[in-house]
Write an enzyme that holds these catalytic residues in place. Structure first.
Site, PDB file in Angstrom:
ATOM      1  N   CYS A   2       0.809  -1.138   0.056  1.00 49.36           N
ATOM      2  CA  CYS A   2       0.017   0.071   0.035  1.00 49.36           C
ATOM      3  C   CYS A   2       0.659   1.246   0.028  1.00 49.36           C
ATOM      4  CB  CYS A   2      -0.882  -0.122   1.102  1.00 49.36           C
ATOM      5  SG  CYS A   2      -1.538  -1.355   1.446  1.00 49.36           S
ATOM      6  N   ARG A  27       2.035   1.091  -5.942  1.00 55.11           N
ATOM      7  CA  ARG A  27       2.103   0.139  -5.082  1.00 55.11           C
ATOM      8  C   ARG A  27       0.519  -0.109  -3.924  1.00 55.11           C
ATOM      9  NH1 ARG A  27       6.742   1.025  -1.414  1.00 55.11           N
ATOM     10  NH2 ARG A  27       5.270   0.422   0.046  1.00 55.11           N
ATOM     11  N   TRP A  75      -3.845  -2.314  -1.461  1.00 57.68           N
ATOM     12  CA  TRP A  75      -4.607  -3.178  -1.861  1.00 57.68           C
ATOM     13  C   TRP A  75      -5.210  -4.167  -1.389  1.00 57.68           C
ATOM     14  CZ3 TRP A  75       0.365  -5.129  -5.635  1.00 57.68           C
ATOM     15  CH2 TRP A  75       0.125  -4.191  -6.903  1.00 57.68           C
ATOM     16  N   ASN A 101      -0.436  -0.488   6.543  1.00 57.90           N
ATOM     17  CA  ASN A 101      -0.156  -1.380   5.590  1.00 57.90           C
ATOM     18  C   ASN A 101       0.641  -2.497   6.745  1.00 57.90           C
ATOM     19  OD1 ASN A 101       1.307  -2.594   3.490  1.00 57.90           O
ATOM     20  ND2 ASN A 101       3.114  -1.009   3.226  1.00 57.90           N
ATOM     21  N   GLY A 102       0.225  -3.292   6.774  1.00 60.48           N
ATOM     22  CA  GLY A 102       0.226  -4.667   7.054  1.00 60.48           C
ATOM     23  C   GLY A 102      -0.475  -5.809   6.933  1.00 60.48           C
ATOM     24  N   GLU A 486      18.216 -22.836  -6.347  1.00 58.56           N
ATOM     25  CA  GLU A 486      17.622 -21.485  -7.211  1.00 58.56           C
ATOM     26  C   GLU A 486      19.168 -20.547  -5.899  1.00 58.56           C
ATOM     27  OE1 GLU A 486      16.637 -17.688  -7.287  1.00 58.56           O
ATOM     28  OE2 GLU A 486      15.968 -19.620  -8.488  1.00 58.56           O
ATOM     29  N   LYS A 490      21.618 -17.908  -8.129  1.00 62.22           N
ATOM     30  CA  LYS A 490      21.405 -17.241  -7.229  1.00 62.22           C
ATOM     31  C   LYS A 490      23.250 -16.337  -7.391  1.00 62.22           C
ATOM     32  CE  LYS A 490      18.219 -14.907  -7.815  1.00 62.22           C
ATOM     33  NZ  LYS A 490      18.165 -15.812  -8.645  1.00 62.22           N
ATOM     34  N   GLU A 493      24.540 -16.018 -10.860  1.00 65.53           N
ATOM     35  CA  GLU A 493      24.298 -15.144 -11.620  1.00 65.53           C
ATOM     36  C   GLU A 493      24.778 -13.809 -11.148  1.00 65.53           C
ATOM     37  OE1 GLU A 493      19.814 -15.171 -12.732  1.00 65.53           O
ATOM     38  OE2 GLU A 493      20.048 -15.484 -10.619  1.00 65.53           O
ATOM     39  N   HIS A 509      26.138 -40.211  -4.655  1.00 63.08           N
ATOM     40  CA  HIS A 509      25.836 -40.541  -6.051  1.00 63.08           C
ATOM     41  C   HIS A 509      26.653 -39.897  -7.845  1.00 63.08           C
ATOM     42  CE1 HIS A 509      23.206 -43.702  -5.853  1.00 63.08           C
ATOM     43  NE2 HIS A 509      22.234 -42.473  -4.953  1.00 63.08           N
ATOM     44  N   LYS A 608      16.900  -9.154 -17.758  1.00 65.84           N
ATOM     45  CA  LYS A 608      16.045  -9.176 -17.115  1.00 65.84           C
ATOM     46  C   LYS A 608      14.605 -10.236 -17.585  1.00 65.84           C
ATOM     47  CE  LYS A 608      13.793  -8.810 -13.399  1.00 65.84           C
ATOM     48  NZ  LYS A 608      14.260  -9.488 -11.859  1.00 65.84           N
TER      49      LYS A 608
END
Length: 613
Positions: A2, A27, A75, A101-102, A486, A490, A493, A509, A608
């Site tokens: 928000c 937002r 939101w 906000n929360g 992942e 990271k 990357e 293995h 991106k």
């Protein structure tokens, strides 16, 4: 995510609030509102569902008069996006206005208590508890700032809150609990500002300060007074913000990637807004266009993606099977498109692409379309090509991500996949008593993510210790095996260090032959149903001379004796550990890359959005 804006000074507040909300509308845009203090009587509150243009039209020619006020774009989390649920919210006497906000994790018990004490609630939101709490303390003759702090102490979860009151019409009070979003304080000449993000202050002031978690501020046109939430006075260092909008968006962070990592509590909360009914443990995914009969006819799910999106899909695969009990597979889009997959109208294909423009994933979607499969897509870009191919779109709502290496888009993708799995389970009659407990834990996610982020100094120290190694092995099991992949991605990357992610049971293995004192192992060892298995794998790695950095659960008294270094996560449901595990691996990769002098936001050879094969 928000948007919040506050102003007190000598100018008319309403135009400044609207201007600030316009710069923050990214937002949140399911409703907007402002509350303006006219110096006498009640705040004038104007709220409207939909985008900011609706609010502008509503008050055109009848702008609220006053030189202090607050504004909010929303939101929704609790309650549908309508005028009643829009912020700012007020107390019974309509003397206090709050923008929030929360997620108030304990709002049900607070609402029941406050109602029993005679308070009347007008909305379905959790946020409305806050002005009523403040009202109770003001009624006991506490000063405004103290009443706000006392109310903050009763809230569970992570919050950013701004408060206005007709009792002190030139004063605004704000506080932060956890990492639910920022509060920036702007210093002007005879005027002061509050905002949830720096772009709202561009053009008004460059002199700013940032509230940290556990801090509060009271502003008047003459300046700011800072305290901890226990009332202890503190001093804040001000800084000069950049002139240009792009740099302003970066705020106090050295890189966009670091900012985006720290935005994850708020981003995950955004992904859940309006889609989770926390009281009933119900998922509301109106974007799914299928009837119950059509969902019952699905006998298989195929999740497709590339890179980070594929890793999110791999976690999603296990949620679909565990929660919805639907046979599911996850596939690399570029392989799926060439292997002539066996799919038909009883198959649900779910594509994951943050941009919605990934070439291989679009080709996989087109193939699925030709074979008559039903299709949903998860992405971060409304109107992208993927949204035009799929039957329905689940936006991940992470907000703008500028750093090339994905961070908050990964956690938001997983969050939406988790909600989709729960939604399908309910629609197909697979829910059980564990569903409510899982939803209760999901309400805590922003706070839990914030706790992980609070350890930033730990990751800096670990980066100095591990930055010179040339090879890393990441190990995980079950839901956490894709997280090992992942984490390795990271590190590759952004630091250019060779790293591989493996299911820990596969280590013997092949990869075990590489383990020695020059091969650090990042072991994902949360206390879930495969914890004992992971402990055995850690012991095997140590026996070969490996240096083990474990990511484990708070209170684990065993792992410290087995690993060289440990990062601890707060305890949560085993289903949610993938979301928490993402953060320390992102921060470790980030700080190692910084230590090595790499270009974090624009790593070499990467883009991106990959729009070619």
């Amino acid at each position: 995510m928000c948007g919040i804006i506050g102003y007190t000074g000598t100018q008319q507040a309403a135009p400044i609030l609207l201007e600030g909300l316009a710069s923050l509308e990214y937002r949140g845009y399911d409703s907007a509102g402002i509350a303006v203090l006219n110096g006498q009587g009640q705040p004038t509150v104007e709220r409207c569902p939909g985008k900011l243009t609706g609010l502008r039209k509503q008050i055109e020619g009848n702008m609220p008069v006053g030189v202090a006020g607050i504004g909010h774009t929303r939101w929704a989390t609790h309650g549908s996006p309508n005028q009643t649920n829009a912020h700012p919210h007020t107390d019974c006497a309509a003397e206090i206005a709050v923008a929030h906000n929360g997620i108030v994790e304990n709002y049900v018990e607070l609402r029941e208590r406050l109602t029993s004490e005679g308070h009347t609630f007008n909305s379905q939101t959790d946020s409305e508890c806050i002005p009523h709490l403040i009202e109770t303390f003001l009624a006991q003759e506490y000063p405004l700032e103290e009443a706000v702090r006392m109310a903050a102490a009763e809230l569970r979860g992570a919050h950013a809150v701004v408060v206005a009151s007709s009792r002190e019409p030139k004063k605004l009070v704000a506080f932060r609990v956890g990492n639910a979003g920022g509060i920036v304080v702007g210093y002007g000449e005879g005027e002061m500002f509050l905002a949830s993000d720096l772009p709202a202050l561009v053009g008004h002031t460059r002199k700013v300060a940032y509230l940290a978690a556990g801090e509060s501020v009271a502003i008047t046109p003459d300046g700011a007074k800072y305290t901890l939430l226990d009332g202890t006075g503190i001093k804040k260092q001000t800084m000069l913000s950049p002139h240009d909008q792009v740099s302003a968006v970066k705020g106090p962070y050295k890189h966009f990637m670091l900012k985006e990592i720290y935005e994850q509590p708020e981003a995950v909360m955004n992904a859940m807004r309006g889609r989770v009914e926390f009281e009933t443990a119900k998922m509301v995914l109106d974007e799914v266009p299928y009837s119950d009969t059509e969902l019952q006819d699905i006998d298989r799910i195929v999740l497709v993606g590339m890179g980070t999106s594929l890793h999110a899909a791999m976690v999603g695969r296990m949620w679909m099977e565990r929660l919805a009990r639907i046979p599911t597979e996850a596939d690399n889009s570029s392989e799926f498109r060439y292997r002539d997959p066996v799919i038909d109208e009883r198959t649900l294909v779910v594509s994951v692409s943050q941009s919605g423009e990934t070439a291989d994933t679009l080709a996989a979607m087109e193939l699925a379309q030709q074979k008559g499969a039903r299709q949903l897509t998860l992405c971060n870009t409304e109107g992208s090509q993927a949204t035009r191919v799929a039957d329905g779109t689940l936006l991940i709502r992470s907000g703008l991500e500028i750093g090339v290496a994905s961070s908050k888009t990964f956690t938001c993708s997983m969050t939406v996949l988790l909600m989709l799995a729960q939604y399908l389970a309910a629609r197909r009659g697979q829910t059980n008593g564990a569903a409510k407990a899982l939803v209760e834990e999901m309400a805590r996610l922003p706070k839990l993510l914030g706790k992980v982020l609070d350890q930033n100094g730990l990751y800096e120290n670990l980066a100095r210790k591990y930055a010179e190694y040339k090879d890393f092995l990441y190990l995980g099991r079950g839901l956490n095996y894709p997280l090992a992949m992942e984490g390795a991605l990271k590190l590759k990357e952004i630091s250019y260090i060779h790293a591989e992610g493996y299911p820990a049971g596969e280590m013997k293995h092949g990869p075990i032959s590489l383990i020695d004192h020059e091969m650090p192992i990042v072991a994902l060892v949360p206390q879930d149903d495969l914890y004992e298995k992971m402990l055995s794998n850690v012991s095997e790695a140590k026996a070969r001379g490996g240096k083990v950095l474990a990511i484990a659960t708070e209170g684990d008294k065993v792992i410290g004796d087995k690993a060289d270094d440990v990062v601890y996560l707060p305890k949560t449901s085993p289903q949610l550990y993938p979301l928490l595990l993402a953060v320390p691996m992102q921060l470790l990769a980030y700080h190692i890359a910084v230590q090595r002098g790499a270009d974090v936001d624009q790593p070499r050879n990467l883009a991106k959005s990959v729009t070619v094969e």
